[in-house]
Design an enzyme around this catalytic site. Structure first.
Site, PDB file in Angstrom:
ATOM      1  N   ARG A   1      20.029  35.155  -2.772  1.00  0.00           N
ATOM      2  CA  ARG A   1      19.021  34.115  -2.705  1.00  0.00           C
ATOM      3  C   ARG A   1      19.800  32.854  -1.981  1.00  0.00           C
ATOM      4  O   ARG A   1      20.680  32.404  -2.204  1.00  0.00           O
ATOM      5  CB  ARG A   1      18.388  33.380  -3.894  1.00  0.00           C
ATOM      6  CG  ARG A   1      17.378  33.768  -4.484  1.00  0.00           C
ATOM      7  CD  ARG A   1      16.794  33.116  -5.875  1.00  0.00           C
ATOM      8  NE  ARG A   1      17.715  32.420  -6.480  1.00  0.00           N
ATOM      9  CZ  ARG A   1      17.316  31.415  -7.453  1.00  0.00           C
ATOM     10  NH1 ARG A   1      16.073  31.572  -7.731  1.00  0.00           N
ATOM     11  NH2 ARG A   1      18.064  30.686  -8.077  1.00  0.00           N
TER      12      ARG A   1
ATOM     13  N   THR B   1      16.734  27.117   0.174  1.00  0.00           N
ATOM     14  CA  THR B   1      15.249  27.709   0.343  1.00  0.00           C
ATOM     15  C   THR B   1      14.587  28.547  -0.929  1.00  0.00           C
ATOM     16  O   THR B   1      13.587  28.773  -0.829  1.00  0.00           O
ATOM     17  CB  THR B   1      15.146  28.359   1.703  1.00  0.00           C
ATOM     18  OG1 THR B   1      15.760  29.740   1.439  1.00  0.00           O
ATOM     19  CG2 THR B   1      15.248  27.625   2.822  1.00  0.00           C
TER      20      THR B   1
ATOM     21  N   ASP C   1      23.533  31.519 -14.195  1.00  0.00           N
ATOM     22  CA  ASP C   1      23.578  32.523 -13.136  1.00  0.00           C
ATOM     23  C   ASP C   1      24.201  33.821 -13.548  1.00  0.00           C
ATOM     24  O   ASP C   1      25.340  34.110 -14.038  1.00  0.00           O
ATOM     25  CB  ASP C   1      24.712  31.883 -12.078  1.00  0.00           C
ATOM     26  CG  ASP C   1      24.721  32.986 -10.733  1.00  0.00           C
ATOM     27  OD1 ASP C   1      24.336  32.418  -9.570  1.00  0.00           O
ATOM     28  OD2 ASP C   1      24.785  34.173 -10.792  1.00  0.00           O
TER      29      ASP C   1
ATOM     30  N   ASP D   1      27.349  35.608 -11.853  1.00  0.00           N
ATOM     31  CA  ASP D   1      28.465  34.962 -11.821  1.00  0.00           C
ATOM     32  C   ASP D   1      29.058  35.201 -13.456  1.00  0.00           C
ATOM     33  O   ASP D   1      30.479  35.204 -13.713  1.00  0.00           O
ATOM     34  CB  ASP D   1      28.375  33.333 -11.951  1.00  0.00           C
ATOM     35  CG  ASP D   1      28.332  33.106 -10.381  1.00  0.00           C
ATOM     36  OD1 ASP D   1      28.833  33.748  -9.456  1.00  0.00           O
ATOM     37  OD2 ASP D   1      27.982  31.917 -10.155  1.00  0.00           O
TER      38      ASP D   1
HETATM   39  C1  PRP Z   1      19.742  36.421  -8.607  1.00  0.00           C
HETATM   40  C2  PRP Z   1      19.346  37.475  -9.506  1.00  0.00           C
HETATM   41  C3  PRP Z   1      18.032  37.880  -8.779  1.00  0.00           C
HETATM   42  C4  PRP Z   1      17.587  36.529  -8.185  1.00  0.00           C
HETATM   43  C5  PRP Z   1      16.453  36.115  -8.649  1.00  0.00           C
HETATM   44  O1  PRP Z   1      20.759  36.887  -7.790  1.00  0.00           O
HETATM   45  O2  PRP Z   1      20.290  38.444  -9.888  1.00  0.00           O
HETATM   46  O3  PRP Z   1      18.420  38.852  -7.848  1.00  0.00           O
HETATM   47  O4  PRP Z   1      18.671  35.634  -8.274  1.00  0.00           O
HETATM   48  O5  PRP Z   1      15.959  34.983  -8.064  1.00  0.00           O
HETATM   49  P1  PRP Z   1      14.550  35.064  -7.607  1.00  0.00           P
HETATM   50  O6  PRP Z   1      13.580  35.566  -8.598  1.00  0.00           O
HETATM   51  O7  PRP Z   1      14.166  33.692  -7.497  1.00  0.00           O
HETATM   52  O8  PRP Z   1      14.441  35.789  -6.164  1.00  0.00           O
HETATM   53  P2  PRP Z   1      21.297  36.074  -6.479  1.00  0.00           P
HETATM   54  O9  PRP Z   1      20.671  35.615  -5.603  1.00  0.00           O
HETATM   55  O10 PRP Z   1      22.031  34.765  -7.391  1.00  0.00           O
HETATM   56  O11 PRP Z   1      22.650  36.931  -5.955  1.00  0.00           O
HETATM   57  P3  PRP Z   1      23.841  37.304  -6.814  1.00  0.00           P
HETATM   58  O12 PRP Z   1      23.717  37.888  -8.206  1.00  0.00           O
HETATM   59  O13 PRP Z   1      24.316  38.226  -5.751  1.00  0.00           O
HETATM   60  O14 PRP Z   1      24.744  36.159  -7.031  1.00  0.00           O
HETATM   61  N1  URA Z   2      19.252  33.659 -10.725  1.00  0.00           N
HETATM   62  C1  URA Z   2      20.069  33.694 -11.794  1.00  0.00           C
HETATM   63  O1  URA Z   2      20.989  34.499 -12.044  1.00  0.00           O
HETATM   64  N2  URA Z   2      19.599  33.104 -12.813  1.00  0.00           N
HETATM   65  C2  URA Z   2      18.519  32.076 -12.701  1.00  0.00           C
HETATM   66  O2  URA Z   2      18.153  31.317 -13.783  1.00  0.00           O
HETATM   67  C3  URA Z   2      17.752  32.431 -11.592  1.00  0.00           C
HETATM   68  C4  URA Z   2      18.000  33.046 -10.602  1.00  0.00           C
END
Ligand code: PRP
Ligand code: URA
Length: 214
Positions: A109, A113, A205, A208
């Site tokens: 994400r 945005t 997150d 993380d």
């Molecule tokens: C997080 C999560 C989803 C997304 C959800 O991933 O694991 O994939 O955000 O958010 P949304 O419903 O608003 O799209 P992130 O984009 O943080 O990626 P990452 O796990 O690689 O850090």
């Molecule tokens: N992705 C995450 O990991 N946590 C949130 O709360 C939203 C998006």
């Protein structure tokens, strides 16, 4: 298990899962326990989300007699974790169904945005004939889930489900509207998103916390 108001959305709201989610949310739960809880919750969710998987009848010889018995049909199920956090759910599915094929979709994400960006896609051969379950613990805006499912449909998949641990109402609605044919299973639905697109109360997150990157 309660069916909530939106068609095709199942919010499990199960006391044993909720108990584990309470520990998962806590800021005092660190990587090792967090990872184990995601796996355990996924196993419990799998029990519900897989209850209508395709089966085939086999004949078994017991010590006493022959009988007919249903088994899960081979090559009928693929799970597709959305990187990164979805990876934490794969072993939870494999605990109950070790032969599920695994595809991978990489999406992140944009922090400003909140739009999803694709960076990886590797899917099992023949996935278009399988039931596909997208794994991602967090359904926030719903943008990542909707994009992952659009990618799967573009590659011919027709029988697709979404499995997430925590969802925001906004994300459930967005996903159900974008893909009304997709069944959505979530363990709990939280209150809302904050101004940065994080689920409240949520768990922070997920990527993380799973991988100890912050
Ligand atoms: C997080 C999560 C989803 C997304 C959800 O991933 O694991 O994939 O955000 O958010 P949304 O419903 O608003 O799209 P992130 O984009 O943080 O990626 P990452 O796990 O690689 O850090
Ligand atoms: N992705 C995450 O990991 N946590 C949130 O709360 C939203 C998006």
């Amino acid at each position: 298990m309660k069916e909530k108001e939106l068609k095709n959305v199942t919010i499990l709201d199960h006391p044993l899962i909720n108990h584990k989610i309470a520990i998962l949310r806590s800021v005092d739960t660190h990587t090792k326990d967090f990872r184990e809880l995601v796996e355990e919750i996924t196993t419990l969710m799998t029990y519900e989300a897989f209850k209508d998987v395709p089966t085939r009848e086999v004949e078994i010889q017991t010590p006493l007699e022959k009988c007919k018995q249903q088994m899960v049909a081979e090559n009928s199920i693929a799970v597709v974790p959305v990187l990164r956090a979805g990876l934490g759910m794969v072993s939870g599915v494999h605990t109950l169904f070790p032969t599920a094929k695994v595809g991978h979709i990489g999406l992140y994400r944009d922090e400003e945005t909140l739009e999803p960006h694709e960076y990886y896609c590797k899917l099992p051969d023949g996935i278009e004939k399988m039931r596909v379950i997208v794994l991602d613990p967090m359904l926030a805006t719903g943008g990542s889930a909707a994009a992952a499912i659009t990618m799967l449909k573009a590659r011919g998949c027709k029988d697709i489900r979404q499995m997430s641990i925590i969802a925001a109402p906004e994300g459930v609605k967005t996903l159900a509207t974008a893909h009304p044919d997709v069944k959505i299973y979530v363990a709990v639905q939280d209150r809302c998103l904050n101004e940065n697109g994080y689920i409240l109360p949520g768990l922070g997150d997920a990527g993380d916390r799973l991988f100890g990157t912050k």
